[in-house]
Design a protein around this motif. Structure first.
Motif, PDB file in Angstrom:
ATOM      1  N   GLU A 331       5.726  -7.129   9.591  1.00 34.33           N
ATOM      2  CA  GLU A 331       5.797  -5.836   8.925  1.00 34.33           C
ATOM      3  C   GLU A 331       5.764  -5.969   7.403  1.00 34.33           C
ATOM      4  O   GLU A 331       6.138  -7.005   6.846  1.00 34.33           O
ATOM      5  N   ARG A 332       5.348  -4.868   6.756  1.00 30.01           N
ATOM      6  CA  ARG A 332       5.277  -4.869   5.294  1.00 30.01           C
ATOM      7  C   ARG A 332       5.686  -3.512   4.747  1.00 30.01           C
ATOM      8  O   ARG A 332       5.291  -2.465   5.252  1.00 30.01           O
ATOM      9  N   SER A 333       6.507  -3.533   3.700  1.00 34.50           N
ATOM     10  CA  SER A 333       6.863  -2.334   2.956  1.00 34.50           C
ATOM     11  C   SER A 333       6.779  -2.675   1.470  1.00 34.50           C
ATOM     12  O   SER A 333       6.257  -3.728   1.095  1.00 34.50           O
ATOM     13  N   HIS A 334       7.294  -1.790   0.622  1.00 34.39           N
ATOM     14  CA  HIS A 334       7.217  -2.008  -0.824  1.00 34.39           C
ATOM     15  C   HIS A 334       8.498  -1.508  -1.475  1.00 34.39           C
ATOM     16  O   HIS A 334       9.172  -0.608  -0.963  1.00 34.39           O
ATOM     17  N   LYS A 335       8.837  -2.096  -2.603  1.00 30.17           N
ATOM     18  CA  LYS A 335      10.045  -1.689  -3.320  1.00 30.17           C
ATOM     19  C   LYS A 335      10.033  -0.206  -3.669  1.00 30.17           C
ATOM     20  O   LYS A 335      11.084   0.437  -3.702  1.00 30.17           O
ATOM     21  N   LYS A 336       8.838   0.357  -3.921  1.00 29.63           N
ATOM     22  CA  LYS A 336       8.769   1.781  -4.231  1.00 29.63           C
ATOM     23  C   LYS A 336       9.190   2.617  -3.027  1.00 29.63           C
ATOM     24  O   LYS A 336       9.802   3.679  -3.183  1.00 29.63           O
ATOM     25  N   GLY A 337       8.860   2.148  -1.828  1.00 26.36           N
ATOM     26  CA  GLY A 337       9.315   2.840  -0.628  1.00 26.36           C
ATOM     27  C   GLY A 337      10.826   2.804  -0.511  1.00 26.36           C
ATOM     28  O   GLY A 337      11.460   3.785  -0.085  1.00 26.36           O
ATOM     29  N   VAL A 338      11.419   1.662  -0.871  1.00 24.04           N
ATOM     30  CA  VAL A 338      12.879   1.539  -0.896  1.00 24.04           C
ATOM     31  C   VAL A 338      13.481   2.515  -1.897  1.00 24.04           C
ATOM     32  O   VAL A 338      14.440   3.246  -1.598  1.00 24.04           O
ATOM     33  N   GLU A 339      12.934   2.548  -3.103  1.00 23.67           N
ATOM     34  CA  GLU A 339      13.453   3.429  -4.153  1.00 23.67           C
ATOM     35  C   GLU A 339      13.363   4.896  -3.741  1.00 23.67           C
ATOM     36  O   GLU A 339      14.306   5.675  -3.957  1.00 23.67           O
ATOM     37  N   ASN A 340      12.250   5.282  -3.142  1.00 16.99           N
ATOM     38  CA  ASN A 340      12.085   6.683  -2.757  1.00 16.99           C
ATOM     39  C   ASN A 340      13.038   7.076  -1.630  1.00 16.99           C
ATOM     40  O   ASN A 340      13.567   8.196  -1.626  1.00 16.99           O
ATOM     41  N   THR A 341      13.294   6.167  -0.705  1.00 16.46           N
ATOM     42  CA  THR A 341      14.245   6.459   0.371  1.00 16.46           C
ATOM     43  C   THR A 341      15.656   6.589  -0.186  1.00 16.46           C
ATOM     44  O   THR A 341      16.409   7.518   0.157  1.00 16.46           O
ATOM     45  N   PHE A 342      16.031   5.672  -1.060  1.00 14.90           N
ATOM     46  CA  PHE A 342      17.346   5.704  -1.694  1.00 14.90           C
ATOM     47  C   PHE A 342      17.530   6.984  -2.500  1.00 14.90           C
ATOM     48  O   PHE A 342      18.573   7.666  -2.416  1.00 14.90           O
ATOM     49  N   ASN A 343      16.510   7.365  -3.262  1.00 12.44           N
ATOM     50  CA  ASN A 343      16.610   8.567  -4.086  1.00 12.44           C
ATOM     51  C   ASN A 343      16.633   9.843  -3.245  1.00 12.44           C
ATOM     52  O   ASN A 343      17.276  10.836  -3.628  1.00 12.44           O
TER      53      ASN A 343
END
Length: 350
Positions: A331-343
């Motif tokens: 699997e692959r994700s991105h730090k921006k996806g992490v930031e948007n979920t957190f926000n």
């Protein structure tokens, strides 16, 4: 306010380094208990082996209005894996999958076999007769658990020799996660589903504690350990809870809008629609906080929130998560996806 993204990535890497297929999650749950305690919380181990913790007492609780009542955030740390189902006469291991571990994308993966006595052996999951210079049917053979086996990294050639090592039917098989974080911000690993979102919940808990923030609603976090086999979220939900929000992987694929850099808000999965008001509230919160999001329908998916409702819990439910490509594979994700979920969590929960 500090950036919690790097903390979340670090916690995800630690979680991914702890083997935890469904049914073998004691070590990861103990790690979570210690991590929450270090932050100043009082987590509890559930009877099923998950972790339940209250991270906010709330300030304006109103149990008559579901939108203002206690909310439970749910993620899971159990992963895909396998179990020894038999030992062949040649000393190879036949496997039965735990969850949706697909034999096609597990081929040639290194793995660990954990015995009931606590010993660990290594091996490789291969097609039977895997040498292409020998097997003329190599390209045409379907990759199924019937046609694949584990070659142990031990000098064994019989079932008796394997059993002498202490290996037996029912032993857990853990596959290598192969975690990589690239300079460009991509996070690649097996089992981002759902250790990446578990780390996001840890980041949110740390944010509340560090910034001394008390949202209006009482908030619980429940890290479940049987999601991949369908009953992770079926129990351990406090009676007062009026809303369940699963924070799991967001699907990325053909026909869907979400990318690995976004947070996905799921409107419907294979079990039906999520609560209309919850989905609408998540969309409003994303827009208010200028969060990069997508709304999608997942054709083959079920969440802990679904499981809880199936078990009879009377609550509203929703599902969000960072976009993850190649689910149940590498699997692959991105730090921006992490930031948007957190926000989105920050905006939605106040």
């Amino acid at each position: 306010m500090k950036d919690y993204t790097e903390y979340i990535i670090q916690q995800a890497q630690k979680l991914l380094s702890i083997d935890s297929p469904s049914g073998y999650t004691e070590h990861v749950s103990q790690w979570l208990l210690e991590t929450y305690r270090e932050m100043g919380y009082d987590p509890q181990l559930t009877t099923k082996g998950g972790v339940l913790v209250q991270i906010s007492r709330g300030t304006e609780e109103n149990t008559e209005d579901p939108a203002k009542g206690p909310v439970m955030l749910m993620a899971h740390t159990d992963t895909l894996g396998a179990m020894v189902s038999s030992i062949t006469g040649e000393g190879r291991l036949k496997l039965s999958p735990l969850g949706g571990m697909n034999a096609n994308n597990a081929e040639a993966e290194n793995c660990r076999i954990v015995t009931r006595e606590g010993k660990t052996y290594t091996g490789t999951f291969q097609l039977c007769n895997a040498s292409i210079h020998v097997n003329g049917e190599y390209n045409d053979t379907k990759r199924t658990y019937k046609d694949m086996e584990v070659l142990l990294d031990e000098l064994v050639t019989s079932a008796e020799e394997v059993k002498a090592l202490g290996i037996m039917t029912g032993d857990i098989v853990c596959f290598d996660p192969r975690t990589v974080v690239t300079p460009s911000g991509f996070i690649k690993s097996r089992f981002l589903d759902d250790k990446l979102s578990t780390a996001i919940l840890l980041g949110y808990a740390k944010y509340l504690k560090d910034e001394n923030i008390t949202p209006d609603r009482r908030i619980y976090q429940h890290i479940t350990v049987f999601e991949e086999v369908g009953h992770g979220g079926c129990a351990s939900i406090p009676e007062q809870v009026t809303e369940l929000l699963s924070v799991d992987m967001g699907c990325v694929g053909e026909g869907l809008e979400c990318t690995e850099c976004q947070v996905s808000i799921c409107a419907k999965d294979s079990r039906g629609p999520y609560h209309y008001d919850v989905v609408s509230g998540l969309i409003r919160a994303a827009r208010q906080a200028d969060v990069d999001f997508a709304v999608d329908v997942y054709p083959y998916y079920g969440s802990d929130a679904d499981a809880a409702l199936s078990a009879g819990v009377d609550a509203r439910h929703g599902l969000i998560g960072p976009g993850v490509y190649a689910s149940h594979g590498y699997e692959r994700s991105h730090k921006k996806g992490v930031e948007n979920t957190f926000n989105l969590l920050k905006s939605y929960l106040g």
